[in-house]
Design an enzyme around this catalytic site. Structure first.
Site, PDB file in Angstrom:
ATOM      1  N   ASP A 177       0.845  -1.185   0.000  1.00 14.32           N
ATOM      2  CA  ASP A 177       0.000   0.000   0.000  1.00 14.32           C
ATOM      3  C   ASP A 177       0.886   1.243   0.000  1.00 14.32           C
ATOM      4  OD1 ASP A 177      -2.430   1.640   0.565  1.00 14.32           O
ATOM      5  OD2 ASP A 177      -1.379   1.950   2.464  1.00 14.32           O
TER       6      ASP A 177
ATOM      7  N   ASP B 157      -0.049   5.114   0.661  1.00 14.61           N
ATOM      8  CA  ASP B 157      -0.199   6.154   1.678  1.00 14.61           C
ATOM      9  C   ASP B 157      -0.323   5.560   3.079  1.00 14.61           C
ATOM     10  OD1 ASP B 157      -0.394   8.463  -0.205  1.00 14.61           O
ATOM     11  OD2 ASP B 157      -2.155   7.353  -0.878  1.00 14.61           O
TER      12      ASP B 157
END
Length: 221
Positions: free
Chosen positions: A35, A37
């Site tokens: 992932d 952010d």
């Protein structure tokens, strides 16, 4: 020794070399999906300014270590700001380039950068197959890049990342850095491993990487 070096050493590619090259091309690759952010980079909501992008502590070193273990590195990220009109999709090219530059300082690189532009519905549910917690981005990457999902990992900071990884048949690591606040658990939302930082991510995956995979990486180096 890689196949190119073997061809030079023997004065030209042999039939055996061609067979080896075909096997390597056809092999499915173990991958670490990450992932963006709050996981790979510090979380600045809806940010597409490259100057404000910084790697999370320890992420650069950890990604380099995972590459050395033979894993492809692929970012999978929800970017609803596109659908919401907060930024143009073209701005994500600059974001990707900046992340690549930051990782390069650690001898690390990305093999893929995949994003979902869709916003959730009013209840926060995906309106598409690609937005996490659905596994569409991982499955697309597996199809396009010949990745072995069963030998792959999903690393994220919230349980939607975990669910996407589980739906794609990956093992999952949750970095418990405070970004998950709901903790809505379920059969697909139980991380295989929960850690505090990127040092622990790399250590966890390294400890569970088959020796045969490490040996193959060494032989091909």
């Amino acid at each position: 020794m890689n196949s190119s070096a073997l061809a030079c050493a023997t004065g030209g590619p042999s039939r055996t070399t061609h067979k080896l090259s075909r096997r390597l091309d056809q092999a499915l690759h173990p991958t670490v999906f990450i992932d963006k952010d709050g996981t790979l980079i510090e979380n600045v909501p809806y940010n597409v300014d490259p100057d404000r992008i910084t790697l999370s502590e320890g992420a650069g070193e950890a990604v380099g270590e995972l590459m050395e273990l033979g894993y492809r590195i692929v970012v999978v990220t929800n970017q609803p700001g596109v659908a919401l009109g907060l930024f143009d999709a073209r701005a994500l090219k600059g974001v990707e380039q900046r992340i690549r530059e930051l990782l390069a300082a650690y001898g690390a690189k990305l093999d893929g950068f995949i994003w979902c532009p869709h916003a959730p519905d009013d209840n926060g549910r995906p309106t598409c197959d690609c937005r996490k917690p659905r596994p569409g981005m991982l499955e697309r990457a597996a199809h396009d890049m010949r990745l072995d999902l069963s030998r792959s990992w999903m690393v994220g900071d919230i349980l939607d990342d975990v669910e996407a990884g589980c739906r794609a048949s990956c093992r999952t690591v949750l970095i418990d850095n405070g970004n998950e606040t709901c903790w809505e658990r379920g059969p697909l939302r139980n991380p295989h491993y929960i850690v505090d930082d990127w040092v622990s991510v790399a250590r966890t995956i390294a400890n569970l990487t088959p020796r045969a995979q490490r040996k193959r990486v060494t032989e091909l180096a």
